[in-house]
Design a protein around this motif. Sequence first.
Motif, PDB file in Angstrom:
ATOM      1  N   GLU A  18       0.853  -1.191   0.000  1.00 34.06           N
ATOM      2  CA  GLU A  18       0.000   0.000   0.000  1.00 34.06           C
ATOM      3  C   GLU A  18       0.888   1.240   0.000  1.00 34.06           C
ATOM      4  O   GLU A  18       1.928   1.266   0.650  1.00 34.06           O
ATOM      5  CB  GLU A  18      -0.823  -0.059   1.281  1.00 34.06           C
ATOM      6  CG  GLU A  18      -1.946   0.911   1.363  1.00 34.06           C
ATOM      7  CD  GLU A  18      -2.731   0.624   2.643  1.00 34.06           C
ATOM      8  OE1 GLU A  18      -2.584   1.399   3.590  1.00 34.06           O
ATOM      9  OE2 GLU A  18      -3.468  -0.387   2.683  1.00 34.06           O
ATOM     10  N   LYS A  19       0.431   2.269  -0.693  1.00 31.14           N
ATOM     11  CA  LYS A  19       1.238   3.486  -0.743  1.00 31.14           C
ATOM     12  C   LYS A  19       1.380   4.104   0.642  1.00 31.14           C
ATOM     13  O   LYS A  19       0.420   4.122   1.421  1.00 31.14           O
ATOM     14  CB  LYS A  19       0.590   4.510  -1.686  1.00 31.14           C
ATOM     15  CG  LYS A  19       0.611   4.066  -3.127  1.00 31.14           C
ATOM     16  CD  LYS A  19      -0.098   5.063  -4.016  1.00 31.14           C
ATOM     17  CE  LYS A  19       0.771   6.283  -4.257  1.00 31.14           C
ATOM     18  NZ  LYS A  19       0.241   7.120  -5.350  1.00 31.14           N
ATOM     19  N   GLY A  24      -1.135   6.543   1.075  1.00 29.72           N
ATOM     20  CA  GLY A  24      -2.413   6.097   0.520  1.00 29.72           C
ATOM     21  C   GLY A  24      -3.622   6.444   1.374  1.00 29.72           C
ATOM     22  O   GLY A  24      -4.667   6.824   0.849  1.00 29.72           O
ATOM     23  N   TRP A  25      -3.477   6.317   2.701  1.00 34.91           N
ATOM     24  CA  TRP A  25      -4.631   6.583   3.572  1.00 34.91           C
ATOM     25  C   TRP A  25      -5.153   8.001   3.357  1.00 34.91           C
ATOM     26  O   TRP A  25      -6.347   8.227   3.217  1.00 34.91           O
ATOM     27  CB  TRP A  25      -4.236   6.352   5.039  1.00 34.91           C
ATOM     28  CG  TRP A  25      -5.378   6.477   5.983  1.00 34.91           C
ATOM     29  CD1 TRP A  25      -6.268   5.498   6.326  1.00 34.91           C
ATOM     30  CD2 TRP A  25      -5.785   7.655   6.697  1.00 34.91           C
ATOM     31  NE1 TRP A  25      -7.192   6.004   7.210  1.00 34.91           N
ATOM     32  CE2 TRP A  25      -6.923   7.315   7.450  1.00 34.91           C
ATOM     33  CE3 TRP A  25      -5.280   8.961   6.756  1.00 34.91           C
ATOM     34  CZ2 TRP A  25      -7.578   8.238   8.274  1.00 34.91           C
ATOM     35  CZ3 TRP A  25      -5.929   9.880   7.567  1.00 34.91           C
ATOM     36  CH2 TRP A  25      -7.067   9.513   8.314  1.00 34.91           C
ATOM     37  N   LEU A  73      -4.845   9.798   0.740  1.00 35.67           N
ATOM     38  CA  LEU A  73      -5.412   9.980  -0.603  1.00 35.67           C
ATOM     39  C   LEU A  73      -6.858   9.500  -0.675  1.00 35.67           C
ATOM     40  O   LEU A  73      -7.696  10.120  -1.334  1.00 35.67           O
ATOM     41  CB  LEU A  73      -4.570   9.235  -1.652  1.00 35.67           C
ATOM     42  CG  LEU A  73      -3.088   9.604  -1.759  1.00 35.67           C
ATOM     43  CD1 LEU A  73      -2.423   8.812  -2.884  1.00 35.67           C
ATOM     44  CD2 LEU A  73      -2.884  11.093  -1.975  1.00 35.67           C
ATOM     45  N   VAL A  74      -7.164   8.386  -0.014  1.00 39.96           N
ATOM     46  CA  VAL A  74      -8.527   7.839  -0.144  1.00 39.96           C
ATOM     47  C   VAL A  74      -9.489   8.371   0.904  1.00 39.96           C
ATOM     48  O   VAL A  74     -10.706   8.160   0.792  1.00 39.96           O
ATOM     49  CB  VAL A  74      -8.552   6.282  -0.130  1.00 39.96           C
ATOM     50  CG1 VAL A  74      -7.706   5.718  -1.269  1.00 39.96           C
ATOM     51  CG2 VAL A  74      -8.126   5.717   1.214  1.00 39.96           C
ATOM     52  N   THR A  75      -8.963   9.044   1.921  1.00 43.14           N
ATOM     53  CA  THR A  75      -9.877   9.606   2.931  1.00 43.14           C
ATOM     54  C   THR A  75     -10.106  11.094   2.746  1.00 43.14           C
ATOM     55  O   THR A  75     -10.890  11.692   3.475  1.00 43.14           O
ATOM     56  CB  THR A  75      -9.306   9.410   4.354  1.00 43.14           C
ATOM     57  OG1 THR A  75      -8.024  10.035   4.407  1.00 43.14           O
ATOM     58  CG2 THR A  75      -9.210   7.938   4.722  1.00 43.14           C
ATOM     59  N   GLY A  76      -9.418  11.690   1.765  1.00 41.67           N
ATOM     60  CA  GLY A  76      -9.566  13.137   1.573  1.00 41.67           C
ATOM     61  C   GLY A  76      -8.731  13.942   2.544  1.00 41.67           C
ATOM     62  O   GLY A  76      -8.869  15.158   2.615  1.00 41.67           O
ATOM     63  N   ALA A  79      -5.369  14.041   2.491  1.00 43.22           N
ATOM     64  CA  ALA A  79      -4.137  14.531   1.865  1.00 43.22           C
ATOM     65  C   ALA A  79      -4.289  16.033   1.635  1.00 43.22           C
ATOM     66  O   ALA A  79      -5.338  16.489   1.180  1.00 43.22           O
ATOM     67  CB  ALA A  79      -3.891  13.810   0.542  1.00 43.22           C
ATOM     68  N   ARG A  80      -3.259  16.775   1.952  1.00 40.19           N
ATOM     69  CA  ARG A  80      -3.329  18.228   1.818  1.00 40.19           C
ATOM     70  C   ARG A  80      -2.446  18.709   0.673  1.00 40.19           C
ATOM     71  O   ARG A  80      -1.235  18.572   0.707  1.00 40.19           O
ATOM     72  CB  ARG A  80      -2.915  18.909   3.139  1.00 40.19           C
ATOM     73  CG  ARG A  80      -3.956  18.726   4.256  1.00 40.19           C
ATOM     74  CD  ARG A  80      -5.219  19.536   3.964  1.00 40.19           C
ATOM     75  NE  ARG A  80      -6.291  19.254   4.916  1.00 40.19           N
ATOM     76  CZ  ARG A  80      -7.313  18.425   4.671  1.00 40.19           C
ATOM     77  NH1 ARG A  80      -7.395  17.787   3.513  1.00 40.19           N
ATOM     78  NH2 ARG A  80      -8.243  18.242   5.580  1.00 40.19           N
ATOM     79  N   TYR A  81      -3.112  19.239  -0.332  1.00 39.86           N
ATOM     80  CA  TYR A  81      -2.425  19.799  -1.489  1.00 39.86           C
ATOM     81  C   TYR A  81      -2.155  21.283  -1.200  1.00 39.86           C
ATOM     82  O   TYR A  81      -2.540  21.790  -0.143  1.00 39.86           O
ATOM     83  CB  TYR A  81      -3.276  19.591  -2.749  1.00 39.86           C
ATOM     84  CG  TYR A  81      -3.559  18.114  -2.994  1.00 39.86           C
ATOM     85  CD1 TYR A  81      -2.824  17.383  -3.923  1.00 39.86           C
ATOM     86  CD2 TYR A  81      -4.534  17.440  -2.252  1.00 39.86           C
ATOM     87  CE1 TYR A  81      -3.057  16.032  -4.116  1.00 39.86           C
ATOM     88  CE2 TYR A  81      -4.769  16.090  -2.431  1.00 39.86           C
ATOM     89  CZ  TYR A  81      -4.035  15.386  -3.365  1.00 39.86           C
ATOM     90  OH  TYR A  81      -4.269  14.036  -3.545  1.00 39.86           O
ATOM     91  N   ASP A 140      -4.889  23.479   0.144  1.00 40.47           N
ATOM     92  CA  ASP A 140      -5.757  22.874   1.162  1.00 40.47           C
ATOM     93  C   ASP A 140      -5.327  23.222   2.585  1.00 40.47           C
ATOM     94  O   ASP A 140      -5.298  22.365   3.473  1.00 40.47           O
ATOM     95  CB  ASP A 140      -5.776  21.349   0.999  1.00 40.47           C
ATOM     96  CG  ASP A 140      -6.416  20.925  -0.310  1.00 40.47           C
ATOM     97  OD1 ASP A 140      -7.127  21.740  -0.912  1.00 40.47           O
ATOM     98  OD2 ASP A 140      -6.196  19.774  -0.729  1.00 40.47           O
ATOM     99  N   GLY A 166      -0.943  17.166  -6.971  1.00 42.09           N
ATOM    100  CA  GLY A 166      -1.994  16.517  -7.754  1.00 42.09           C
ATOM    101  C   GLY A 166      -1.616  16.305  -9.201  1.00 42.09           C
ATOM    102  O   GLY A 166      -2.239  16.847 -10.110  1.00 42.09           O
TER     103      GLY A 166
END
Lengths: 785, 172
Positions: free
Chosen positions: A31-32, A35-36, A38-41, A43-45, A48, A272
């Motif tokens: 797993e990346k 990854g957590w 990324l899939v839970t929203g 991740a802060r770009y 953000d 992103g």
Amino acid sequence: MPPSELTEQSTASGETNETDETSAAVGESVEKVDGWGLVTGNARYTDDIPTEDALEGRLLRSPHAHARIRSVDTEAAEAIESVEAVLTNEDVPDKRFTRTGFPYPAPAPFDEHVLNETVRHVGEPVAAVAARSADAAERAIEAIDVDYEVLEHVLEPEEAMEPDAPTLHPEEYENPQENAVPERNIVCETRHEEGDVEAGFERADAVVAGEYESQIVQHLPMEPNTTIAWIDDRERLVLRTTTQVSHICRDKIARAFGLNRTDVTVIKPRVGGGFGVRQDTVPNQFISAALALETGRKVRLKNSRKEDLHVSQTRHAQTVEVKTGVQEDGTITAMHVDITSNTGAYGCHALAVLSNSAHEPMSIYPTGNRLFTGRAVYTNLTPGGAMRGYGAVQGTFGLESHIDEVADAIGMDPVEFRRRNVIEEGEESFEPAHSESKPKLESVGVTECLDRTCATVGWADGPDQPDDDRYQRGYGIALTMAKSGVPNSEYSRCTITLEDDGTLTVRIGVGDTGQGSETVMGQIAASVFGLDIESVHVKADDTDATPWDNGAYASSTTYISGNATEKAARDLAGKVRELAAEWHETDPESVELADGNVSFPDGTSMTLGAFAAEAFEGVRGPKRRLIGTGEHFTALSPKPFAAQFAEVEVDTQTGEFEVLRLVNAVDCGQALNPANVRGQIVGGAVMGLGQTLSETLPFDEDGRPDIRGLRDYEVMHAPDLPEIETEIVETYEPTGPYGAKSVGEVSILGPSPAVANAVDDAVGVRITELPITAASIWDGLQEGS
Amino acid sequence: MSQEKKSADSIRVCINGERERLDIEPGETLMSSLRRAGHYSVKNGCDEGVCGACNVILGEEGLTRSCLVPAASCDGDDVMTVEGLLDDDGRLHPLQEEFLDRGAAQCGYCIPGVLLSGYDLLQRDTVPTEEAIADALSGNICRCTGYVQQIEAIQAAAERLPDAEPAAEGEH
């Protein structure tokens, strides 16, 4: 070293990774590490984080393709309440630079300022505003009055090279490139010959020539280019920004503003997507820095999607001419590729993209006599820049289309023709003349890719034809080659700390833009110690905290940064062995590190965590927290290869066509994370298919981008996909970390020629211009009938 | 389409089960208002209703591009963002797990919107075909993955969800 032959197919059952267990072993689809989020929203770009305290930045952009700015009246804009700064070309440093994200001095002319006195493409920033509200910033932009002297513009390279064409860069600039002729708008002209091409053509039974055109496309990463700039509590300039090259960005910003590098820091949050557009230090970054330096305040400058589509660097449009001499038995006796590349308003990447356009596809066919000639030309369009494939998309479309035409000229099956001429292990690639690297390639799986693809699709049998002979199906194939880093240029350094709980902190400066590089670095480090991936923390997002790395481009990450990481891990492992051996009065060589344990020859062992804790507690001597370091610099650039196949069906009455199937067989050396590798292959192939079928950024005769926004830019959507199959053909690259080469770019190259070749196979129409449209096939059908 | 609701300086919404008051600015979209309130999983990919990165599940309207909806029209609505996929103990939804296991998230910027498209589909179709999943993702642009692993992940998640099994096969 014998290559192993593991295959991973897209049709494989979903039974891998069903448990929560992770394994560090390279070769596993762990797993990346990010990854957590990324899939839970979570991740802060870049954008953000709360920015209520930030000034809003806005840019006034040129409506003209070419104009000199006589004067800018900013008085009315400055008078608007809450406007904190209005900047024009008079307010920025006079020193010119290149935005290109290569290390200084970079293979590019220093031909632009933060804001230029002469604007050279529609959308080029003319002035910048920072205000306490978005509304005020927008009103201020409207209140700026610019007196333009509109100049004649030119959009096509052929016109731009004419003696009476306007000169886009009349002032002398620093760092001109090889054979530059600024008065004819030629950024560089290059020539590279091996063997004797004229003699080779004389020995040929047939000489085949063709010309192939490619269009301008956009990277379109899903996160728009955004920068938040501020001055921190140590009076340092900080950029939080979307970048693939954080260390180079820091360096370029410092140079542009005459700052010490120590006074600048670049933070790269989650990013992103990149695909090359973030390999440059983009105007957005320079201008937000200028606004922050001017105001002393935090500034947020975010491109809208429409701005990003219009003004972010693009893929270069190129005209690729190919001429090949061939004998009746299928031997290529000579090959000449000539390329004219439209680099747009600035020369960033002009030479390097041009070089790569020919050298990669030509390397696949090591005939003794090869010649590449080419030139990159300034025009008044959005500048071309780095984009996934880096010129080889255009060159491969030309060359791999042409190879089918050559095979056809001597009546040979195109696969058989390729097989006879293709590069083999121990042969040399056709390297750029300015590179000293001429290695014999040690891992070359291209023939196996070809064989595997042909077996998968039943090449010899050809397609099953539909019952209704109005519809015709065809098969097409293309061979591709990319690189693993830029030889003699790229450098990466890594440090790894053994923390007191036995976990590792890997510090590396390469930017993960989504490809999974942080995960792969973690896997490499963990594998050296036999740890699981959760025992490794990868820090890769901040120039203050990470050592120099050129960044994530040129498919360099796994190879260059991965080698640095492996060396750092082995250095640290050596230090662990030495200290452990000292404690046990034994030989360091006899201490084993595996499965998270430190084991001694007497059969006793301790966990790495217990070892680290004792070392830090100083129970048996001075306190220690061990750190390993590694660096990688290389004259080599091992080549990944691929064979890509397309099946199409053409409606002979309308020219409408559909790609039914796309098969990718890719040799990336050892696949360190097969799920990531597969994602890179499919993602690249689908982006390549987008360039083949629908993507284009057109400009009108005034040089304005001729699209209203994203709705007019046609990328592939999920329902547009053909059946896609992917096979990883593993070879072993002895110079790579755990046998790996790169995979990021090789699969974007083949779809265009494979589809063009399939169309020709189906209905005998040779399409030489991208994108391939029903109208162009229809025209071809009319001509043929 | 629900009836026109009164615009105000703030609206009450229920986000992932939590009641919140969102301040809104004149003419503001739901996307902007949600992001300003800290719901950063709602991404701004294009601002023009094309890319699907700002997807939310909005009340009875279901899957919605929040950049196209005036915030003022959402007073009293339920809003679900990707955080709403987690269960009460913070465990990942099978969709999220499958995305992780299959390498279906690369840069991740489109992923919240893609996951909500997948979730919305699975509400309507518990045994979706590959074509149905691809159609459900037709409003999302993903530039990294080429969609293939996403389609596989959604299909795998569907197989794990209890409703996908025939009633007789009651076990989880």
